[in-house]
Design a protein around this motif. Structure first.
Motif, PDB file in Angstrom:
ATOM      1  N   GLY A  97       0.792  -1.223   0.000  1.00  0.00           N
ATOM      2  CA  GLY A  97       0.000   0.000   0.000  1.00  0.00           C
ATOM      3  C   GLY A  97       0.822   1.270   0.000  1.00  0.00           C
ATOM      4  O   GLY A  97       0.287   2.355   0.170  1.00  0.00           O
ATOM      5  N   SER A  98       2.135   1.141  -0.186  1.00  0.00           N
ATOM      6  CA  SER A  98       2.985   2.336  -0.250  1.00  0.00           C
ATOM      7  C   SER A  98       3.935   2.234  -1.441  1.00  0.00           C
ATOM      8  O   SER A  98       4.102   1.178  -2.039  1.00  0.00           O
ATOM      9  N   ALA A  99       4.560   3.363  -1.767  1.00  0.00           N
ATOM     10  CA  ALA A  99       5.438   3.436  -2.915  1.00  0.00           C
ATOM     11  C   ALA A  99       6.700   2.570  -2.707  1.00  0.00           C
ATOM     12  O   ALA A  99       7.154   2.388  -1.572  1.00  0.00           O
ATOM     13  N   LEU A 100       7.242   2.078  -3.793  1.00  0.00           N
ATOM     14  CA  LEU A 100       8.436   1.254  -3.731  1.00  0.00           C
ATOM     15  C   LEU A 100       9.588   2.001  -3.045  1.00  0.00           C
ATOM     16  O   LEU A 100      10.312   1.428  -2.228  1.00  0.00           O
ATOM     17  N   ALA A 101       9.761   3.264  -3.365  1.00  0.00           N
ATOM     18  CA  ALA A 101      10.846   4.058  -2.762  1.00  0.00           C
ATOM     19  C   ALA A 101      10.744   4.071  -1.243  1.00  0.00           C
ATOM     20  O   ALA A 101      11.754   3.962  -0.542  1.00  0.00           O
ATOM     21  N   GLU A 102       9.522   4.181  -0.730  1.00  0.00           N
ATOM     22  CA  GLU A 102       9.343   4.175   0.725  1.00  0.00           C
ATOM     23  C   GLU A 102       9.662   2.810   1.312  1.00  0.00           C
ATOM     24  O   GLU A 102      10.257   2.719   2.391  1.00  0.00           O
ATOM     25  N   GLU A 103       9.301   1.759   0.621  1.00  0.00           N
ATOM     26  CA  GLU A 103       9.607   0.417   1.097  1.00  0.00           C
ATOM     27  C   GLU A 103      11.113   0.163   1.103  1.00  0.00           C
ATOM     28  O   GLU A 103      11.633  -0.499   1.992  1.00  0.00           O
TER      29      GLU A 103
END
Length: 41
Positions: free
Chosen positions: A32-38
């Motif tokens: 549920g979040s952007a790849l960059a944040e992960e």
């Protein structure tokens, strides 16, 4: 495979981002979040 090979094995090479695009979409769908944040953690 639905398409013929582009060249004989060992005579050339080709690169595709398809698997990276699919992995990104899957990660974003599951988390549920952007790849960059992960990747930041």
């Amino acid at each position: 495979m639905s398409k013929p090979v582009r060249f004989e094995p060992g005579t050339d090479w080709s690169y595709s981002n398809t698997n990276y695009v699919l992995a990104r979409l899957l990660i974003e769908k599951v988390t549920g979040s952007a790849l960059a944040e992960e990747m930041r953690g």
